[in-house]
Scaffold this active site. Structure first.
Site: not given
Length: 296
Positions: A146, A170, A240, A243, A266, A275
């Site tokens: 990211r 994250k 993004h 990505r 994720h 995706y």
């Protein structure tokens, strides 16, 4: 109000970027301005759902998109959850709220040809900024990280001997992502150029401006947009989308969905499965080629 401690909570515990926190603060201020004007109260803690609902209606009537409205309500909901956590309120007025319906945005990835055109055919100056810009593009495309993860990379995040990079994702979740040989070579070249800067202020940070300070998110966005504008006619050209391209191209080449999930950082497969929609053409080819009942 608990705005200050809420901001610290978002930055330190939730590990949100400064841009995200600023957006939350703006959304809360907008709501506060609304209830102050309409209900003559400046205490968010004591607002009920009908009052919040009137705020939502006012935003709908103003022509704001459902997606934007949902984001603003989500910021308010996060604030109420925080107040519950610290014991300032006993119930969340948004606990039963249902988000407004939105149409799914189709993220169109760059084609492999577009990415290769940028990396192999466009001219990058052989100076600090040129080397840095190419490395940023290579790193996005080869690791799928990211934008905020790239901005926050430290010198110690990169292990050239093991050809890996440690990424802080994250919720402070770390993951190790392998580096391709060409990327390792570009990193080595960049580090030499970085060491030749006249002044380095943020000496622990990997990506710097030529003034020696940490790169910022808008600069990184501009780098991707500027270079890909020369190779792609797509409307959106951002980190993004790069990505998305990383994940889509891996899946097109037969990569395992779980492996892509781990590389992207994720927490669930559901997020990664987005995706697979971009890879449906390739999946159809594999299906027709491999299925016993297909007409060869």
């Amino acid at each position: 109000m608990a705005f200050k401690s809420f901001t610290e909570y978002l930055l330190l515990e939730k590990n949100y970027s400064a841009l995200t926190v600023n957006a939350y603060q703006t959304d809360l201020k907008n709501f506060l301005d609304f209830i102050t004007a309409k209900y003559e109260t400046n205490t968010i803690n004591k607002v009920n759902y009908p009052q919040i609902r009137s705020w939502i209606v006012s935003m709908v009537e103003s022509g704001l998109s459902n997606r934007s409205i949902n984001r603003k309500v989500s910021a308010l909901n996060t604030y109420y959850k925080f107040l519950l956590k610290i014991g300032e309120i006993k119930t969340n007025p948004l606990s039963k709220h249902k988000a407004l319906k939105t149409s799914k945005k189709i993220q169109v990835p760059f084609s492999e040809n577009e990415v290769m055109t940028v990396l192999n055919e466009l001219h990058f100056e052989n100076d600090f900024e040129g080397i840095r810009n190419k490395l940023i593009i290579e790193l996005f495309y080869s690791t799928g990280i990211r934008r905020i993860e790239l901005v926050e990379l430290k010198l110690t995040s990169v292990n050239l001997d093991n050809k890996t990079v440690k990424v802080l994702g994250k919720r402070n979740k770390e993951r190790i992502v392998p580096l391709l040989k060409p990327v390792v070579q570009t990193i080595s070249k960049y580090l030499i150029s970085r060491n030749e800067l006249e002044s380095i202020i943020d000496d622990d940070i990997l990506f710097l401006t030529k003034k020696g300070i940490k790169v910022y998110e808008t600069l990184v966005y501009r780098i991707i947009n500027d270079y890909f504008s020369l190779a792609s006619a797509k409307v959106k050209k951002s980190p993004h989308i790069l990505r998305h391209s990383f994940a889509t191209h891996l899946l097109n080449q037969g990569a395992d969905l779980n492996a892509v999930k781990e590389l992207l950082g994720h927490s669930s497969l559901a997020a990664t499965q987005v995706y697979t929609h971009n890879s449906i053409t390739e999946l159809k080819k594999v299906h027709v080629k491999a299925h016993p009942r297909s007409e060869k």
